[in-house]
Motif scaffolding. Structure first.
Motif, PDB file in Angstrom:
ATOM      1  N   LYS A  13       0.839  -1.334  -0.081  1.00 32.54           N
ATOM      2  CA  LYS A  13       0.085  -0.058   0.003  1.00 32.54           C
ATOM      3  C   LYS A  13       0.953   1.151   0.092  1.00 32.54           C
ATOM      4  CE  LYS A  13      -3.772   2.407   2.541  1.00 32.54           C
ATOM      5  NZ  LYS A  13      -4.456   2.268   3.976  1.00 32.54           N
ATOM      6  N   ASN A  14       1.914   1.201   0.719  1.00 33.00           N
ATOM      7  CA  ASN A  14       2.895   2.457   0.639  1.00 33.00           C
ATOM      8  C   ASN A  14       3.599   2.536  -0.494  1.00 33.00           C
ATOM      9  OD1 ASN A  14       3.096   3.948   3.490  1.00 33.00           O
ATOM     10  ND2 ASN A  14       2.714   1.720   4.049  1.00 33.00           N
ATOM     11  N   ILE A  15       4.104   1.147  -0.950  1.00 36.29           N
ATOM     12  CA  ILE A  15       4.789   1.459  -2.286  1.00 36.29           C
ATOM     13  C   ILE A  15       3.767   2.006  -3.445  1.00 36.29           C
ATOM     14  CG2 ILE A  15       5.593  -0.066  -3.912  1.00 36.29           C
ATOM     15  CD1 ILE A  15       6.838  -1.814  -1.834  1.00 36.29           C
ATOM     16  N   ASP A  16       2.608   1.667  -3.359  1.00 34.61           N
ATOM     17  CA  ASP A  16       1.696   2.119  -4.429  1.00 34.61           C
ATOM     18  C   ASP A  16       1.614   3.655  -4.229  1.00 34.61           C
ATOM     19  OD1 ASP A  16       1.278  -0.591  -5.286  1.00 34.61           O
ATOM     20  OD2 ASP A  16      -0.506  -0.700  -4.249  1.00 34.61           O
ATOM     21  N   LYS A  17       1.469   3.968  -2.929  1.00 37.64           N
ATOM     22  CA  LYS A  17       1.263   5.690  -2.657  1.00 37.64           C
ATOM     23  C   LYS A  17       2.651   6.214  -2.997  1.00 37.64           C
ATOM     24  CE  LYS A  17      -1.163   8.719  -0.589  1.00 37.64           C
ATOM     25  NZ  LYS A  17      -2.700   8.919  -1.116  1.00 37.64           N
ATOM     26  N   TYR A  18       3.611   5.706  -2.715  1.00 37.26           N
ATOM     27  CA  TYR A  18       4.861   6.529  -3.457  1.00 37.26           C
ATOM     28  C   TYR A  18       4.826   6.569  -4.751  1.00 37.26           C
ATOM     29  CZ  TYR A  18       9.850   6.916  -4.231  1.00 37.26           C
ATOM     30  OH  TYR A  18      11.179   7.444  -4.569  1.00 37.26           O
ATOM     31  N   TYR A  19       4.651   5.515  -5.497  1.00 33.06           N
ATOM     32  CA  TYR A  19       4.704   5.557  -6.771  1.00 33.06           C
ATOM     33  C   TYR A  19       3.767   6.532  -7.607  1.00 33.06           C
ATOM     34  CZ  TYR A  19       8.493   2.021  -6.858  1.00 33.06           C
ATOM     35  OH  TYR A  19       9.608   1.428  -6.811  1.00 33.06           O
ATOM     36  N   GLU A  66       2.701  13.013   2.916  1.00 36.15           N
ATOM     37  CA  GLU A  66       2.366  11.761   2.407  1.00 36.15           C
ATOM     38  C   GLU A  66       3.498  10.938   1.736  1.00 36.15           C
ATOM     39  OE1 GLU A  66      -1.170  12.061   0.259  1.00 36.15           O
ATOM     40  OE2 GLU A  66      -2.304  12.002   2.022  1.00 36.15           O
ATOM     41  N   LEU A  67       4.168  11.741   1.054  1.00 38.70           N
ATOM     42  CA  LEU A  67       5.220  11.175   0.241  1.00 38.70           C
ATOM     43  C   LEU A  67       6.438  10.610   1.101  1.00 38.70           C
ATOM     44  CD1 LEU A  67       6.610  10.191  -2.450  1.00 38.70           C
ATOM     45  CD2 LEU A  67       7.372  12.572  -2.746  1.00 38.70           C
ATOM     46  N   GLN A  68       6.738  11.692   1.929  1.00 41.22           N
ATOM     47  CA  GLN A  68       7.764  11.211   2.971  1.00 41.22           C
ATOM     48  C   GLN A  68       7.586  10.409   3.994  1.00 41.22           C
ATOM     49  OE1 GLN A  68      10.900  12.886   3.134  1.00 41.22           O
ATOM     50  NE2 GLN A  68      10.273  13.767   1.150  1.00 41.22           N
ATOM     51  N   ALA A  69       6.157   9.989   4.143  1.00 41.47           N
ATOM     52  CA  ALA A  69       5.757   9.064   5.051  1.00 41.47           C
ATOM     53  C   ALA A  69       5.828   7.648   4.456  1.00 41.47           C
ATOM     54  CB  ALA A  69       4.340   9.064   5.529  1.00 41.47           C
ATOM     55  N   THR A  70       6.032   7.670   3.042  1.00 38.44           N
ATOM     56  CA  THR A  70       5.925   6.192   2.502  1.00 38.44           C
ATOM     57  C   THR A  70       7.529   5.936   2.317  1.00 38.44           C
ATOM     58  OG1 THR A  70       6.054   7.090   0.204  1.00 38.44           O
ATOM     59  CG2 THR A  70       3.761   6.721   1.272  1.00 38.44           C
ATOM     60  N   ILE A  71       8.375   6.845   2.343  1.00 36.67           N
ATOM     61  CA  ILE A  71       9.951   6.466   1.889  1.00 36.67           C
ATOM     62  C   ILE A  71      10.429   5.454   2.622  1.00 36.67           C
ATOM     63  CG2 ILE A  71      12.149   7.772   1.901  1.00 36.67           C
ATOM     64  CD1 ILE A  71      10.963  10.047   0.853  1.00 36.67           C
ATOM     65  N   PRO A  72      10.157   5.364   4.105  1.00 37.38           N
ATOM     66  CA  PRO A  72      10.789   4.464   4.885  1.00 37.38           C
ATOM     67  C   PRO A  72      10.415   2.967   4.566  1.00 37.38           C
ATOM     68  CG  PRO A  72      10.178   6.051   6.525  1.00 37.38           C
ATOM     69  CD  PRO A  72       9.534   6.530   4.912  1.00 37.38           C
ATOM     70  N   PHE A  73       9.238   2.691   4.147  1.00 39.26           N
ATOM     71  CA  PHE A  73       8.671   1.495   3.619  1.00 39.26           C
ATOM     72  C   PHE A  73       9.211   1.204   2.261  1.00 39.26           C
ATOM     73  CE2 PHE A  73       5.432   2.966   6.433  1.00 39.26           C
ATOM     74  CZ  PHE A  73       4.910   1.774   6.957  1.00 39.26           C
ATOM     75  N   VAL A  74       9.659   1.968   1.600  1.00 39.60           N
ATOM     76  CA  VAL A  74      10.070   1.952   0.015  1.00 39.60           C
ATOM     77  C   VAL A  74      11.842   1.612   0.324  1.00 39.60           C
ATOM     78  CG1 VAL A  74      10.768   2.932  -2.182  1.00 39.60           C
ATOM     79  CG2 VAL A  74       8.558   3.194  -1.178  1.00 39.60           C
TER      80      VAL A  74
END
Length: 440
Positions: A385-391, A406-414
């Protein structure tokens, strides 16, 4: 005996489905059935079992086929084309010997249905009385007891008994339909391996010249050892009839083995015994032709064992036609270059089956992310879900303040998923963009 094709009409989730299991000249040696739960894989295996068991055997396995019709107002049909092998006895045809045979069983439900001018008012399995081949098959091939024409099936709940074994009398030649018991009865333990091995050991102890018992025991031990991971092997049978194995240097009895070991021992041991009973005069029954059905081969097996079990089974029983269902990409990858893979999936309120090609050389990740598994992500739902959000956010030319957060929040997961953030032109980025769109 081997199977060329099966057809299901108005059976459970299928309107009409034809599945090719061989060519007109040879079988596909390994067929893998893939698909989500409820897409009909077990139904196909059970239909094959009923047909191979024969008319009388089918009625014993499924005394009341309730729930087998997709539409109750018309009969269901299961049809098969089988081929006779070299060591299958009997001959059909005086002048030109026939080697392939097609026949059909009908299935009825709770409504009154007429088949071949006969009225049925309750769920039954009925043979096609207009087929002149089926009477010959039931008298020469699909016998309750007979040589050759081998078939066996194993359900997902196959297991050894948990009871200790004491010396027992000889096993009787099995009735044909019992070869498929565990596909229809979850409460049936596969006791043949333990009973048979203990009996052979007893015979050998009474007569050192019993060459048949010695040879059969050697076959059993060799086959079982070939299917166990390295460092594990048959050890002995003690004076109380308890079977012991060496497991990484320690002696362990069958009742104390792990579920994975017990699952393989139950299947392989039962199969060896039934092959010997079907081909008593063979120089090596393990190398005879037959059909083996297995539901959820991967159950209870560690991934390292899933990766190799298909190859071990094929090497131990090289002429068996294996037709099996699994949820494991490791089983699929380990089946070999000549294995055939079918994917079962839902489409427009029906189940469809498609051939998946060139899957044997793929990695597990690629298999999971292919059409074979419906483009399944290899990441956890939260990470995906976080990868999808990042892209999704990276594709935008301009982000507002909320989207930047929101983008910054996804970066640790990616970063955790890829060890580092992928570059704009990386293959990972392109693949994940494609998968993100497909998985929506």
């Amino acid at each position: 005996m081997w199977v060329e094709e099966i057809t299901l009409d108005n059976i459970k989730c299928f309107d009409k489905q034809y599945i090719r299991l061989g060519t007109t000249k040879e079988c596909f040696p390994w067929i893998t059935l893939l698909g989500e739960n409820g897409t009909g894989k077990s139904t196909v295996l059970q239909a094959l079992a009923l047909l191979i068991a024969g008319p009388e055997g089918a009625k014993q396995l499924l005394t009341r086929p309730e729930g087998w019709l997709k539409t109750e107002s018309i009969p269901g049909k299961i049809s098969i084309k089988i081929h006779q092998s070299e060591n299958d006895p009997a001959q059909f045809g005086a002048r030109k010997e026939r080697k392939q045979f097609s026949y059909t069983f009908y299935v009825t439900g709770n409504q009154k249905l007429t088949i071949n001018n006969k009225v049925f008012t309750e769920p039954v399995i009925a043979e096609d009385t207009n087929n002149r081949i089926l009477p010959w098959l039931r008298e020469n091939a699909l016998l309750p007891k007979g040589k050759g024409w081998f078939g066996a099936g194993y359900g997902a709940f196959r297991r050894l008994t948990r009871e200790n074994r004491i010396l027992v009398p000889a096993l009787q030649t099995p009735l044909r339909y019992t070869n498929f018991f565990t596909q229809f009865r979850e409460d049936r333990a596969l006791e043949a391996f333990e009973t048979w091995m203990v009996y052979l050991d007893y015979r050998i102890s009474k007569s050192k010249d019993d060459k048949i018992a010695i040879r059969q025991k050697e076959w059993g031990i060799k086959a079982i050892n070939s299917l166990l991971p390295e460092g594990n092997e048959f050890d002995s049978i003690d004076e109380n009839g308890k079977i012991w194995f060496k497991v990484q240097g320690s002696k362990v009895s069958t009742v104390a083995l792990s579920d994975g070991f017990r699952s393989i021992l139950a299947l392989a041991g039962d199969l060896i015994w039934r092959l010997i009973e079907a081909f008593p005069e063979s120089d090596n029954p393990l190398h005879e032709v037959g059909i083996v059905l297995i539901d959820e081969l991967d159950i209870h097996l560690h991934p390292t064992w899933q990766r190799t079990i298909a190859g071990w089974l094929r090497a131990t029983f090289p002429k068996i036609q294996f037709i099996m269902a699994t949820h494991s990409p490791l089983i699929v990858a380990g089946a070999g270059e000549d294995a055939i893979t079918y994917r079962f999936f839902r489409k427009n309120n029906n189940i469809e089956v498609e051939l998946i090609k060139n899957i044997h050389a793929w990695s597990v990740d690629k298999i999971l992310q292919s059409e074979a598994f419906g483009l399944v992500s290899t990441f956890s739902p939260e990470t995906q879900k976080n990868i999808d959000k990042y892209y999704s956010l990276k594709k935008k030319k301009k982000l507002n303040d909320v989207e930047k957060i929101e983008l910054q929040a996804t970066i640790p997961f990616v970063k955790e998923a890829y060890a580092e953030l992928p570059s704009e032109n990386s293959l990972d980025l392109k693949i994940e963009k494609f998968l993100s769109e497909k998985l929506k």
